[in-house]
Enzyme design. Structure first.
Site, PDB file in Angstrom:
ATOM      1  N   ARG A  21       0.847  -1.194   0.000  1.00  0.00           N
ATOM      2  CA  ARG A  21       0.000   0.000   0.000  1.00  0.00           C
ATOM      3  C   ARG A  21       0.883   1.245   0.000  1.00  0.00           C
ATOM      4  O   ARG A  21       1.080   1.900   1.021  1.00  0.00           O
ATOM      5  CB  ARG A  21      -0.964  -0.046   1.184  1.00  0.00           C
TER       6      ARG A  21
ATOM      7  N   GLN B 290      -1.266   2.316  -5.916  1.00  0.00           N
ATOM      8  CA  GLN B 290      -2.689   2.477  -5.608  1.00  0.00           C
ATOM      9  C   GLN B 290      -3.582   1.984  -6.744  1.00  0.00           C
ATOM     10  O   GLN B 290      -4.629   1.375  -6.503  1.00  0.00           O
ATOM     11  CB  GLN B 290      -2.994   3.942  -5.291  1.00  0.00           C
TER      12      GLN B 290
ATOM     13  N   ASP C 123      -4.178  -1.889  -6.660  1.00  0.00           N
ATOM     14  CA  ASP C 123      -4.608  -2.456  -5.377  1.00  0.00           C
ATOM     15  C   ASP C 123      -6.004  -3.059  -5.478  1.00  0.00           C
ATOM     16  O   ASP C 123      -7.009  -2.354  -5.401  1.00  0.00           O
ATOM     17  CB  ASP C 123      -4.567  -1.347  -4.320  1.00  0.00           C
TER      18      ASP C 123
ATOM     19  N   SER D 101      -8.390  -2.585  -2.290  1.00  0.00           N
ATOM     20  CA  SER D 101      -9.094  -1.312  -2.179  1.00  0.00           C
ATOM     21  C   SER D 101     -10.261  -1.234  -3.153  1.00  0.00           C
ATOM     22  O   SER D 101     -11.368  -0.829  -2.789  1.00  0.00           O
ATOM     23  CB  SER D 101      -8.127  -0.150  -2.425  1.00  0.00           C
TER      24      SER D 101
ATOM     25  N   TYR E 272      -3.328  -1.362   7.733  1.00  0.00           N
ATOM     26  CA  TYR E 272      -4.331  -2.138   8.448  1.00  0.00           C
ATOM     27  C   TYR E 272      -4.251  -1.848   9.938  1.00  0.00           C
ATOM     28  O   TYR E 272      -3.247  -1.360  10.450  1.00  0.00           O
ATOM     29  CB  TYR E 272      -4.118  -3.639   8.244  1.00  0.00           C
TER      30      TYR E 272
END
Length: 373
Positions: free
Chosen positions: A121, A126, A129, A132, A229
């Site tokens: 991350r 991004q 991902d 996400s 996380y």
């Protein structure tokens, strides 16, 4: 360079790992793309559309034959991809902690398995991902699932026959899914509150117009684990959080739980005793049900009732929005491979930062540090 797009075999999996849009983009890079017949059907992508985008469409054997890269949503059974090129890449969500035997089978067969859920991350990753992109849709769908089970309206309504009160929605866990759940519930007119073990999420909650519910002045409030996380909390924090949640949850109509810790069972957020304090007709959606569940009594793949409260435990929630989920997932895979595409070699060449993070197997061995720890 041949890229194979596989049809998904897992029960209930409706997504597909490439769309006609991304097939066309891969072709523009110089790749040959083969799509297994029917791969996109459950996500409303027709074989004819893949063919029009430049792909060849055929059965599994023809699709896999000589393939250098195999794309999937979930990891394929190794026996079904035996015709691929030596050292071919498997690019998918591979569930490395839950499907260790399958990962070992990839190593034994000489495949290079790349787990997209291990994508670091970081800013430049991004767009790659999958967690996400899929969690965003899951958070949205969770609110719609709750609304479908809830026997009342979400917004406040003033009518000639009287006023309907707004639903009270409590979101537990403010990651990507939680933030989207907050935003969706707000759009539907609910009164929304939210909590998380990471103090940095307070401003995010407030920015969406929801009320933050936080344990104050207790060791462990930061709660920041690796990769964005949540981590595990101190016993003092867990006790204080349980007391706070018990007082708050009894007043809620809808609760949505989203908390996950990679590689470990989902943390228990709602106990049976707390369920019993909620009024009959309330609804809980447990988005972590496949990892053991945040809610005591939640059952994966089922909607159950305890103490008059409906507990929704749908599996693979993003797949319930298969067309959009596939489009985002496919773009994640394309962004990943195209970022590292070497024009001279006509194939992607990974760097150490991202390559070492997602690579599970190579040259017959399991090589990922997270699986050997």
């Amino acid at each position: 360079m041949k890229i194979a797009v596989l049809a998904e075999a897992a029960d209930g999996e409706r997504r597909v790992s490439a769309t006609p849009e991304t097939v066309k983009k891969f072709a523009s890079l110089g790749a040959q793309v083969a799509v297994e017949a029917g791969a996109g059907a459950r996500a409303s992508y027709a074989d004819a559309d893949y063919a029009a985008a430049g792909a060849s469409v055929g059965d599994r054997a023809a699709t896999v034959a000589g393939a250098d890269i195999l794309l999937g949503v979930q990891g394929p059974n190794v026996a079904t991809i035996a015709g691929a090129a030596t050292g071919a890449w498997i690019v998918a969500a591979l569930n490395p902690f839950g499907e260790r035997a399958r990962v070992e089978s990839y190593a034994d067969a000489g495949f290079e398995a790349l787990a997209m859920e291990f994508m670091p991350r970081i800013t430049r990753a991004q767009s790659m991902d999958i967690l996400s992109s899929q969690s965003n849709l899951a958070g949205y769908k969770a609110v719609l699932d709750a609304a479908a089970e809830y026997g009342r309206a979400f917004p406040m309504m003033m009518t000639a026959a009287g006023t309907v009160s707004a639903a009270k929605v409590f979101v537990m866990g403010v990651g990507v899914a939680g933030l989207q759940a907050i935003a969706t519930a707000r759009r539907l007119g609910a009164q929304v509150s939210a909590t998380d073990v990471r103090s940095a999420t307070r401003e995010q909650i407030q920015s969406l117009g929801a009320k933050p519910i936080f344990v104050e002045n207790v060791k462990g409030i930061e709660g920041e684990g690796s990769g964005g996380y949540a981590g595990e909390m101190s016993p003092e924090y867990q006790a204080a959080q349980a007391e706070l949640v018990s007082a708050h949850i009894a007043k809620q109509d809808i609760v949505i739980t989203t908390a996950l810790i990679p590689g470990r069972p989902a943390p228990r957020l709602v106990s049976d005793a707390q369920l019993a304090t909620m009024r009959p007709g309330s609804v809980i959606v447990d988005l972590a049900v496949e990892q053991g569940g945040n809610v005591e009594g939640a059952v994966a793949g089922e909607v159950v009732t305890r103490h008059g409260v409906r507990i929704i435990g749908h599996k693979n929630v993003a797949s319930r929005l298969a067309t959009d989920a596939s489009a985002l997932f496919a773009r994640n895979l394309y962004n990943f491979l195209s970022t590292f595409w070497d024009k001279e070699q006509g194939r992607p060449v990974l760097d150490a930062e991202i390559g070492d993070a997602v690579r599970l197997t190579r040259d017959g061995q399991i090589v990922n540090a997270r699986l050997s720890a």
